[in-house]
Write a protein that holds these residues in place. Structure first.
Motif, short mmCIF file in Angstrom:
data_model
loop_
_atom_site.label_atom_id
_atom_site.label_comp_id
_atom_site.label_asym_id
_atom_site.label_seq_id
_atom_site.Cartn_x
_atom_site.Cartn_y
_atom_site.Cartn_z
N GLN A 178 0.85 -1.20 0.00
CA GLN A 178 0.00 0.00 0.00
C GLN A 178 0.88 1.24 0.00
O GLN A 178 1.92 1.26 0.65
N ARG A 179 0.46 2.27 -0.73
CA ARG A 179 1.21 3.54 -0.70
C ARG A 179 0.70 4.39 0.45
O ARG A 179 -0.45 4.32 0.82
N ASP A 180 1.60 5.23 1.06
CA ASP A 180 1.19 6.10 2.18
C ASP A 180 0.24 7.18 1.69
O ASP A 180 0.31 7.62 0.57
#
Ligand SMILES: CC(C)(COP(=O)(O)OP(=O)(O)OC[C@H]1O[C@@H](n2cnc3c(N)ncnc32)[C@H](O)[C@@H]1OP(=O)(O)O)[C@@H](O)C(=O)NCCC(=O)NCCS
Length: 180
Positions: A178-180
């Motif tokens: 997951q990207r921040d």
């Protein structure tokens, strides 16, 4: 890498197979679609073959091995596991055959040339001595394992549920970060 070649054999993985980084899959091993092999599990297909169907999960610390071919026993004892099978934590499987939709409970030991028919539940900590055959649709428990009773409809349903649940969990592990 959790995959190791042995002589001219190399593990073959179906679509959507998940191998945890700490698992070890060695030699003549085939895993069907959507199988999962969890933390520190070992599948060592060196001196004979290991064949695993689809949607089967091999949980943490399971140890799966085979017996080699001899003049007295030309086929040796391969390890054959069916579809939608749950191999729970710390199970030892050695040169045996396990049918479809079985659940092999935590810490069980299943020895050479055992045949476990379809839809068997083996209670946690059980031991199945060499060459025994366990009837489909039954619960077995103990050391040595003994038949206890037929599985209920709910338990039969749970066998399939367990396998499907593990497919969902391994799909989560296969998601991209997951990207921040
Ligand atoms: C055997 C099992 C299915 C329970 O079956 P059950 O018919 O509901 O049994 P109960 O819980 O009512 O217990 C009945 C008796 O068997 C005993 N028992 C239960 N599980 C046992 C086992 N694995 N080995 C030996 N005895 C067991 C109980 O202590 C009880 O004994 P008692 O009558 O002297 O008090 C369950 O205990 C089990 O081992 N499930 C496998 C769990 C597992 O490994 N899941 C995988 C997780 S990923």
């Amino acid at each position: 890498m959790p995959i190791t070649r042995y002589l001219d054999t190399q593990p073959v993985l179906g679509a959507g197979v998940y191998l945890h980084d700490s698992a070890q899959v060695i030699g003549d091993v085939t895993l069907g679609d959507d199988c999962s092999v969890w933390c520190n599990a070992v599948l060592r297909g060196d001196v004979n073959r290991i064949r695993i169907g689809s949607m089967t999960n091999i949980q943490d610390l399971a140890m799966c091995h085979v017996s080699h071919k001899t003049p007295a026993k030309p086929e040796g004892s391969p390890l054959i596991i069916g579809d939608r099978v749950t191999i729970a934590h710390a199970v030892i499987l050695h040169g045996c055959k396990i049918g479809n939709e079985c659940l092999i409970g935590m810490g069980c030991i299943v020895m050479d040339d055992v045949v476990i028919e379809d839809r068997v539940m083996l209670g946690a900590g059980s031991l199945v001595p060499p060459g025994k055959r366990l009837d489909g649709g039954w619960l077995y428990v103990g050391r040595p394992a003994q038949p206890v009773r037929r599985l209920t409809a709910a338990e039969l349903e749970h066998l399939r549920y367990s396998a499907e649940h593990y497919v969902r969990v391994k799909n989560n592990y296969l998601l991209p970060p997951q990207r921040d």
